[in-house]
Design a protein around this motif. Sequence first.
Motif, PDB file in Angstrom:
ATOM      1  N   ALA A 236      -2.237 -14.077   1.873  1.00  8.29           N
ATOM      2  CA  ALA A 236      -1.630 -15.054   0.966  1.00  8.29           C
ATOM      3  C   ALA A 236      -0.389 -14.469   0.295  1.00  8.29           C
ATOM      4  CB  ALA A 236      -2.643 -15.501  -0.086  1.00  8.29           C
ATOM      5  N   THR A 237       0.394 -15.355  -0.288  1.00  9.57           N
ATOM      6  CA  THR A 237       1.640 -14.961  -0.950  1.00  9.57           C
ATOM      7  C   THR A 237       1.599 -15.371  -2.414  1.00  9.57           C
ATOM      8  OG1 THR A 237       2.913 -15.243   1.091  1.00  9.57           O
ATOM      9  CG2 THR A 237       4.157 -15.230  -0.973  1.00  9.57           C
ATOM     10  N   LEU A 238       1.993 -14.457  -3.288  1.00 12.86           N
ATOM     11  CA  LEU A 238       2.146 -14.736  -4.718  1.00 12.86           C
ATOM     12  C   LEU A 238       3.631 -14.819  -5.028  1.00 12.86           C
ATOM     13  CD1 LEU A 238       0.906 -14.931  -7.632  1.00 12.86           C
ATOM     14  CD2 LEU A 238       1.314 -12.455  -7.775  1.00 12.86           C
ATOM     15  N   ILE A 239       4.071 -15.916  -5.660  1.00 16.13           N
ATOM     16  CA  ILE A 239       5.463 -16.085  -6.074  1.00 16.13           C
ATOM     17  C   ILE A 239       5.510 -16.176  -7.587  1.00 16.13           C
ATOM     18  CG2 ILE A 239       7.516 -17.556  -5.949  1.00 16.13           C
ATOM     19  CD1 ILE A 239       6.527 -18.560  -3.232  1.00 16.13           C
ATOM     20  N   THR A 258      -2.501  -2.424  -0.955  1.00 16.04           N
ATOM     21  CA  THR A 258      -3.491  -2.493   0.134  1.00 16.04           C
ATOM     22  C   THR A 258      -2.969  -3.298   1.310  1.00 16.04           C
ATOM     23  OG1 THR A 258      -4.562  -4.539  -0.641  1.00 16.04           O
ATOM     24  CG2 THR A 258      -5.320  -2.445  -1.601  1.00 16.04           C
ATOM     25  N   GLY A 259      -1.891  -4.072   1.097  1.00 16.32           N
ATOM     26  CA  GLY A 259      -1.347  -4.920   2.151  1.00 16.32           C
ATOM     27  C   GLY A 259      -2.087  -6.240   2.326  1.00 16.32           C
ATOM     28  N   ARG A 260      -3.069  -6.535   1.468  1.00 18.07           N
ATOM     29  CA  ARG A 260      -3.846  -7.776   1.596  1.00 18.07           C
ATOM     30  C   ARG A 260      -3.014  -9.017   1.347  1.00 18.07           C
ATOM     31  NH1 ARG A 260      -6.859  -9.276  -1.822  1.00 18.07           N
ATOM     32  NH2 ARG A 260      -8.077 -10.775  -0.599  1.00 18.07           N
ATOM     33  N   ILE A 261      -2.078  -8.927   0.394  1.00 17.74           N
ATOM     34  CA  ILE A 261      -1.238 -10.066   0.042  1.00 17.74           C
ATOM     35  C   ILE A 261       0.213  -9.626   0.035  1.00 17.74           C
ATOM     36  CG2 ILE A 261      -3.071 -11.108  -1.373  1.00 17.74           C
ATOM     37  CD1 ILE A 261      -1.459 -10.214  -3.869  1.00 17.74           C
TER      38      ILE A 261
END
Length: 330
Positions: A236-239, A258-261
């Motif tokens: 997923a992406t957080l903006i 961690t590269g999760r998001i």
Amino acid sequence: MRAAFAMAPAALRDQVFSAEQLEELARLLDLAPKMLTDPRDVDRLPQADRIELLITGWGCPVLDAALLERLPALKYVIHSAGSVKPFVTDALWERGVRVSSQVAANAVPVAEYTVAMIVLANKDVFDMARRARRGEPDPDIRTELADAGNYGKVVGVVGASQVGSLVLRMLAAYDLRLLVTDPTLDAAGAAALGAELVPLDVLVRDSDVVTVHAPSIPQTRGLIGADELSAMRPGATLINTSRAEIIDQDALARVAATGRIQAILDLLHPGESGRALARMENVIVTPHLAGSVGRELHRLGAGVLDEVRRVAGGAPLHFPVDPRTLARSA
């Protein structure tokens, strides 16, 4: 009507207003030849006691009781930017001064930036660009990009503010499922924006993109914390185009590492976590670029000019600031 500009540095005036806009303002108003860039400048303003209208901007001196004593005729403050919180005071409201701002106009480029980032993030553009820079082969779009694209994706909007609401209206043109969380909104209000009202924990859990547009107030500091970030979907992406303090930046640095998001941040707090985020491949940082810049500043000038025309014609302000709701707005 006697008027003056109040902003700093003085060169800002010619960035916000085009030559044509300044010419029309000069026709509509009796503009003071000097600007109010510092409280001490009021003593150098000719006929300061006759000034009825201030056109303010970024860097405007605080309009406190002492300064207002030198501006006894002041009736209007027309702000050429967004929030008026940095310079308005109770003394201004107590005198019955009417205030307007360009929050709505400044929301336009922020929403445009946000929508562009949402579309590109869902299309995996940023990850594909990173792969190209590393010299990796092109992906097999039939197998490696099975989840890419905007069709059917879920976008969660945190805060139905001016920007958040505009983002939702713009996203109505896309085949997306839209979620929103906002304590001031009910289900009918969310539906009018084309979205489903859900709690924050549901929004972060179910969204492919989480975009933050809440105001910076005590209740929203750290609103997106470790629990919310850990609950986001893998990939997923957080903006964030709002304020840095709404997100727990240390927690974001840990989760993003961690590269999760991935994250798209239009501003960062200084410090080690900010430097760490700026170095990460899965984080895009821009220098407060989402708001009005360059040519977009003239949209703010056009909004001020419209308000001045309304005042000159005896009409009410188009975008008045309500002191009763200012504390919970941006």
